[in-house]
Design a protein around this motif. Sequence first.
Motif, PDB file in Angstrom:
ATOM      1  N   HIS A  42       2.331   0.859  -8.945  1.00  0.00           N
ATOM      2  CA  HIS A  42       2.217  -0.122  -7.674  1.00  0.00           C
ATOM      3  C   HIS A  42       3.348  -1.278  -6.618  1.00  0.00           C
ATOM      4  N   PRO A  56      -1.704  -3.593 -10.323  1.00  0.00           N
ATOM      5  CA  PRO A  56      -2.288  -3.196 -11.645  1.00  0.00           C
ATOM      6  C   PRO A  56      -3.334  -4.143 -12.254  1.00  0.00           C
ATOM      7  N   GLN A  57      -3.833  -3.638 -13.088  1.00  0.00           N
ATOM      8  CA  GLN A  57      -5.329  -4.798 -13.720  1.00  0.00           C
ATOM      9  C   GLN A  57      -4.498  -5.537 -14.914  1.00  0.00           C
ATOM     10  N   LYS A  69      -6.492  -2.580  -4.650  1.00  0.00           N
ATOM     11  CA  LYS A  69      -5.637  -1.831  -6.057  1.00  0.00           C
ATOM     12  C   LYS A  69      -4.491  -1.450  -5.468  1.00  0.00           C
ATOM     13  N   VAL A  74      -5.864  -6.920  -6.057  1.00  0.00           N
ATOM     14  CA  VAL A  74      -6.170  -6.208  -7.523  1.00  0.00           C
ATOM     15  C   VAL A  74      -7.176  -4.486  -7.467  1.00  0.00           C
ATOM     16  N   THR A  75      -8.773  -6.159  -7.598  1.00  0.00           N
ATOM     17  CA  THR A  75      -9.520  -5.191  -7.779  1.00  0.00           C
ATOM     18  C   THR A  75     -10.015  -4.181  -5.989  1.00  0.00           C
ATOM     19  N   GLN A  76      -9.632  -4.790  -4.657  1.00  0.00           N
ATOM     20  CA  GLN A  76     -10.530  -3.855  -3.537  1.00  0.00           C
ATOM     21  C   GLN A  76      -8.836  -2.840  -3.881  1.00  0.00           C
ATOM     22  N   THR A 121       2.225   2.318  -3.241  1.00  0.00           N
ATOM     23  CA  THR A 121       1.655   2.165  -4.648  1.00  0.00           C
ATOM     24  C   THR A 121       1.575   3.923  -4.457  1.00  0.00           C
ATOM     25  N   GLN A 157       0.844  -1.371  -0.338  1.00  0.00           N
ATOM     26  CA  GLN A 157      -0.127  -0.212  -0.503  1.00  0.00           C
ATOM     27  C   GLN A 157       1.258   1.413   0.199  1.00  0.00           C
ATOM     28  N   ASN A 197      -9.077  -9.147 -12.511  1.00  0.00           N
ATOM     29  CA  ASN A 197      -9.764  -7.516 -13.318  1.00  0.00           C
ATOM     30  C   ASN A 197     -11.452  -7.437 -12.724  1.00  0.00           C
TER      31      ASN A 197
END
Lengths: 310, 277, 418
Positions: free
Chosen positions: C195, C250-251, C247, C243-245, C190, C187, C401
């Motif tokens: 990231h 990266p995707q 972050k 990735v989704t929560q 990022t 975290q 993703n």
Amino acid sequence: MTLSVPAPPAAPPTAPPSNVVRRGDGRAALGFLAPSTSGFLLFTLIPLVGSLAISFFAWPVLGRRRFVGLDNFVELLTDPIFHRVMLNTLVFVVVYVPLNIVVSLGLALWISPRIRGRGIYRLLFFIPTVTPMIANALVWRLLYQPGGAIDQAFQTVLGMPAPNFLGDNRWAMAAVILMSVWQGFGYNMLVFSAGLDAIPQSLHEAASIDGAGPLRRFWSVTLPMLSPSMFFAMIMTLITSFQVFVQPYALTAGGPGVATETMVLHLYKEGFQQFDLGTASTIGWFLFMIIMLVTALQFLGQKRWVHYDD
Amino acid sequence: MTTRTATPRAVVSQVLLTAVLLLFLMPFVWMVATALKPPAEVFGVGSGLVGSEIRWSNFAEAWSYLPFGRFMFNGLFVAVAGTVVVCVTSVLSAYAFARLRFRFRDRIFLLYLGTLMVPQEVTVVPMFILMQQFRWVDSYAALILPWAFTAFGTFLLRQFFLTIPRELEEAATIDGASRIRILLQVVMPIARPAIAVLAAFTFINYWNSFLWPLIVVNSRDMSTVPLGLNLFLSQNGNQWHLLMAAAAISMLPTVVMVVLLQRHLVRGIAMSGLGGR
Amino acid sequence: MTVKTIRKRALAVAAAAALALAVAACGSDGGGGSTTSEGKTTMVWNMWSGSTAEVDAWNHLSQMVTAKHPDLALDFQTSSFNDYWTKLAAQASGGDAGCILGVQSYRAPSISQLLVPLDDMLAGAGINAADYDPSIWKALQVDGQQLAVPYDFGPLLMFYNADRFREAGVPIPTTSWTVQDFISAAQSLTSGGKHGFAVYPTIDSVTPWSLSLEGTGPLNAQGELDLTQEGFVKAVQWYADLVTQLKVAPQVVATNDATPALNSFIAGDAAMVVDGPWQLVNVMDQAQFEVGVAPIPAGDSGSHSQVAGSGFGISQTCPDPDKALQAIAVLTGPEALQYLAEQGRAFPARTAQQDAWFSPELAGAKDGLLAAIKNGVPAPATENYQQVNQLFMQYGVEAVNGQQSVPDFLNSVQQQAG
């Protein structure tokens, strides 16, 4: 030499008229035809028939093969993944072919005799069609990648990231189609250019005198005169677009999920990654039948819009 | 032909077209730009068109990172040999179909025509099995021969031969020339442009071919250029800067050929309706 | 010709063609991969490789073989890692497989039918199991039979960008760091388009997290593929959430090759990535920052990673398996492994040679790697691992993703591969 207008496809193979009566040339013909026909037999006819035969077998690369009748066909027809693969291929064709025709016709019209150095423009727009498709596709993969050129352009101009073209199932097919149009319209552009140049200037002038505007002239002079080339271009483009393989292979590998998996990519994976040659051969025959059907429909429909001179 | 006075509209049209062309060429620009970058600057925020240094050495490195010279040799050898086979067999059979009279001529020709619509993909599976039986997998023969006997060349050249006046040949026949001499000394010189077109497109097709080599080539040493490009994306981390340098090199042969032959090619495409793609 | 006769003829042609193919298909015989002339045997050695530098190293080993056995020469034939596995079965069916085959532990079960069991021959060639790390020795067994002799092995590790850690003032990972440490580091790292971590949905890279967080891998207790078991689903969900929560990664994009995460690490965009020690020499070569190595951070079940590695086996079609094993004894012998280790190419499967790998450039990796080896578990392997791996990658993109739920994703892979 008069080579300006595309030859109509498949001129009927009638015997050329001959004034001189000779005996048959059987022996000479044998000599002339032997190299071509033996290769044709071995590498075209036998595999063609063989591929139908193989589709009736469970034919693993390793292990025993056995006759399974129509099982391969039935399995594919009831497989939801194969449905999706067929749908993907259809979507590609339905979007790609019109885009290709519009872009190539548009540019052929735009690169009119009024443009200086039109040969250079034509040449440059033609380049991607002759460079290795895998090289083109890999360049585009670099452009599409998050952090790649398009993404950076988005960040600079719009201040937000571009969509994840190759990882988002809503964008992946669009990305494959866009790249394909960029890479592929050059041939048709040249065909149309040649067709346009062959239209006698007098026709345009006559229409102008009759008071037809540019749009009107396009619809009633240019398009009808161009329709034979358009018909042939469309058939060729249709056939080749059903065979799309390299673009999804290199850009997305058919993913995400099966969002961009096309019939030939599926054939390759089934046959040469999963080693199920029977299923792969069956997919090939599905493809063949679809192409035949679509081509036949095109020929049936051509009377309504294609104008031949005579 | 309209007169070439530069009206304002024509100028605007030309400028806009140039802009479209530049946008169209962006992928190639990006390719060359990437080929000249240090590896760490290929992706990412703030990696612009030009890197912190211009690394011409990437081209040399790409050449030696993988045996790219070998790939080029394989590609050229396969393309040239394939082109020769296609041209020779097509000239012979096209001449037979256009000029000789023999039984079943029209039926055999119809059979040829019928297979023009057959996509390569339909026959790759049996072709692969055939290659295994011949012990040709991973060999030049497998890369060259299977696609050297398609009906296209025969069809294209026959159409052309039919446009050549018969009288030319008949004069030679009266002089007692053999069939093969007539073909070589009378027909071939006239047909040279058509053969050049066939040769150019056959070369391009072989050079760019991907699906079949992917199937039939097993070892790195037999790879053609398109397969070689794919190898830069390996499990050791993708060498994008080297890949782009190699991609640029891979485009040279066909681009040079098209530039040199452009007049013939444009006419050939129009003549044969080689459209599509 | 009437329609009827055309049909009859077509049928006859079809039957003849099918017959010709079938006859031809039966006629193939094995025995490839080795030729002998004037008392000198040349054997084909199939192996994957990535670059010319790697090929040079393998060719050096093949010279070692000829130096030791002047009557024996190896013909090194290579393809990329992915192609190698898809081509091997086809080569074998055509009788074109080499005598000596590269074997990776994950994929050993899927090619076991191509390989000769070595157990009765090993002693004769002077190969002693006790010289090798037991985990990789075992990993190359299928159904209790030894199918290959290992040359390298290793657990998956965390590579980190030490420069980024220092700049951000984030504590450098230690051998006892935890998943909480990892998340807070990711975290903090990022920001500004960069990231903390990079993921790619391969089953290999998810498994260490699953082992460490939930104490389970993708296989059930019976050794069958069970992607839908609770612990594994939870671990994949956690992985996708990065990735989704959160972050912090990266995707991902859909692609053929499994290396996007590693590329984004090398480019400096992601500060951490999980990969194997065999990548370290390439990564250090390309990265323009200091690369550190740590074990997988400890979760509720400790810090674990699967141990995978590779070795060499003998193909069933090899006419002279004893000679082939002599060659393998050299290829996996002390000198050869010492040489590979000094180059940083392969972390030696022979315990006595392992120190050579930590030569100056890779010295920093020692603590991390040894700690990870200590807690390593045997790699999960099933007969269709290659297929599972491909399906996982293909469908995993949507899950990571956030375009498909993790349970749906795992269900669909399990259904297609189970």
